[in-house]
Design an enzyme around this catalytic site. Sequence first.
Site, PDB file in Angstrom:
ATOM      1  N   ARG A  67       0.851  -1.272   0.141  1.00 10.02           N
ATOM      2  CA  ARG A  67      -0.029  -0.045  -0.130  1.00 10.02           C
ATOM      3  C   ARG A  67       0.802   1.077  -0.134  1.00 10.02           C
ATOM      4  O   ARG A  67       1.948   1.134  -0.004  1.00 10.02           O
ATOM      5  CB  ARG A  67      -1.037  -0.188   1.161  1.00 10.02           C
ATOM      6  CG  ARG A  67      -0.699  -0.671   2.411  1.00 10.02           C
ATOM      7  CD  ARG A  67       0.519  -0.128   3.232  1.00 10.02           C
ATOM      8  NE  ARG A  67       0.235   1.131   3.450  1.00 10.02           N
ATOM      9  CZ  ARG A  67       1.292   2.125   3.606  1.00 10.02           C
ATOM     10  NH1 ARG A  67       2.432   1.710   3.605  1.00 10.02           N
ATOM     11  NH2 ARG A  67       0.730   3.462   3.702  1.00 10.02           N
ATOM     12  N   ALA A 101       0.768   5.158  -2.100  1.00 11.40           N
ATOM     13  CA  ALA A 101       0.606   5.512  -3.505  1.00 11.40           C
ATOM     14  C   ALA A 101       1.847   4.990  -4.427  1.00 11.40           C
ATOM     15  O   ALA A 101       1.566   4.458  -5.402  1.00 11.40           O
ATOM     16  CB  ALA A 101       0.365   7.046  -3.520  1.00 11.40           C
ATOM     17  N   ASP A 152      -1.778  10.952  -1.892  1.00 11.85           N
ATOM     18  CA  ASP A 152      -2.205   9.862  -2.802  1.00 11.85           C
ATOM     19  C   ASP A 152      -2.397  10.429  -4.145  1.00 11.85           C
ATOM     20  O   ASP A 152      -2.540   9.531  -5.208  1.00 11.85           O
ATOM     21  CB  ASP A 152      -3.351   9.216  -2.223  1.00 11.85           C
ATOM     22  CG  ASP A 152      -2.799   8.434  -1.197  1.00 11.85           C
ATOM     23  OD1 ASP A 152      -2.743   8.803   0.140  1.00 11.85           O
ATOM     24  OD2 ASP A 152      -2.502   7.264  -1.275  1.00 11.85           O
ATOM     25  N   ASN A 210      -4.853  12.838   0.719  1.00  6.14           N
ATOM     26  CA  ASN A 210      -4.154  11.945   1.420  1.00  6.14           C
ATOM     27  C   ASN A 210      -4.770  11.348   2.429  1.00  6.14           C
ATOM     28  O   ASN A 210      -6.183  11.421   2.543  1.00  6.14           O
ATOM     29  CB  ASN A 210      -2.963  12.772   2.173  1.00  6.14           C
ATOM     30  CG  ASN A 210      -1.885  11.873   2.835  1.00  6.14           C
ATOM     31  OD1 ASN A 210      -1.479  10.915   2.276  1.00  6.14           O
ATOM     32  ND2 ASN A 210      -1.699  12.018   3.939  1.00  6.14           N
TER      33      ASN A 210
END
Length: 372
Positions: free
Chosen positions: A53, A55, A243, A253
């Site tokens: 996980r 980004a 993100d 985010n």
Amino acid sequence: MRVDGKPMRTIWLEADGWSVGVIDQTQLPHHLVLKRLTSLDDAAHAIRTMVVRGAPLIGAAAAFGVCLALHADASDEALEHACETLAATRPTAVNLRWALDQMAAAVRNRPRAERVAAAYARARDIAEEDVAINAAMGRHGLALIEAAASRKNGGRVDILTHCNAGWLATVDIGTATAPIYAAHDKGIPVHVYVDETRPRNQGAALTAWELAHHGVPCTVIVDNAGGHLMQHGKVDLAIVGADRATAQGDVCNKIGTYLKALAARDNGVPFYVALPSPTIDFAISDGLAEIPIEERSPEEVTKVTGLAPDGRIETVEITPHGASAANYGFDVTPARLITALITERGVLAPNRDALAAAFPERTGKQRPSNGS
Ligand code: MRU
């Protein structure tokens, strides 16, 4: 980075030259478990279930997922199916779509016989580029921490961060942590307040784990403590990850980032976002209106997972049985609340002109000749 003295990344090509190794982040901080991905389904499942996980790591994992798909079948249909399957795993981090576009462009017009090698070459480059970008953000962000240290006459610099935007969220080094590691390695006394980051506790589980392994002093705080610490002058600056950011500098985010930005603004605490360029979505402007916010299972809210005294990982319910819960994964911090964006091309004002000037190749504008 190093774990127990050994160099380690979050994703790598295994010795067989085609399968892909990852750290299973669902087992941290209690167990360091490595996983081998051998198929498109393995890669999609790893992203969806947050084995990997963050980004930039989602982008790299998707790139290697395309490689695994083509290793089994290098047809046009297989490429299209791989890109569609991987794109559907998580909606918010734009690095996923960016990486898939890069992979498709690298293989689409090649003869079948060349596709697998071309895919692995591009995926390896995406991973290496991530490391280089993070190192550059570390160098640029270091100056901000050095300035804070000199304002405190060499005293400890207290930095607040949210979620995990560390090396575990990237291929290596991290985004928000890059300047922190650079400052620590240079001997600047830094200390990090780590938001626990409910519901999945990426701060408590992952950021605290990786900072401790690198020897960076840190303190885990509950998500609601940041404002209190800022009111009492205990935070010199905040650095978070992203993100997805828009062309005008709004930043999406992990949920709760916006509240920290509001508290920072109210207390005059500089609020920085570490933003690698693959996280910028130049196709959109208004973060609130245009960024899809992932909604995950309510069970992540109603239950918590941790280490039981007998060493087993256990999940327990914390709400009345059957309680209704909502689980929004991300929020948007408007550019006006951000002090500056730390990018691989320097520390930028959070606005359209600064982003377009720094990344003209992404906006179709001419780049200044002295740009790095
Ligand atoms: O849901 P996650 O754990 O993938 O969310 C991660 C974050 O929100 C990070 O802060 C973000 O991806 C930046 S990572 C360098």
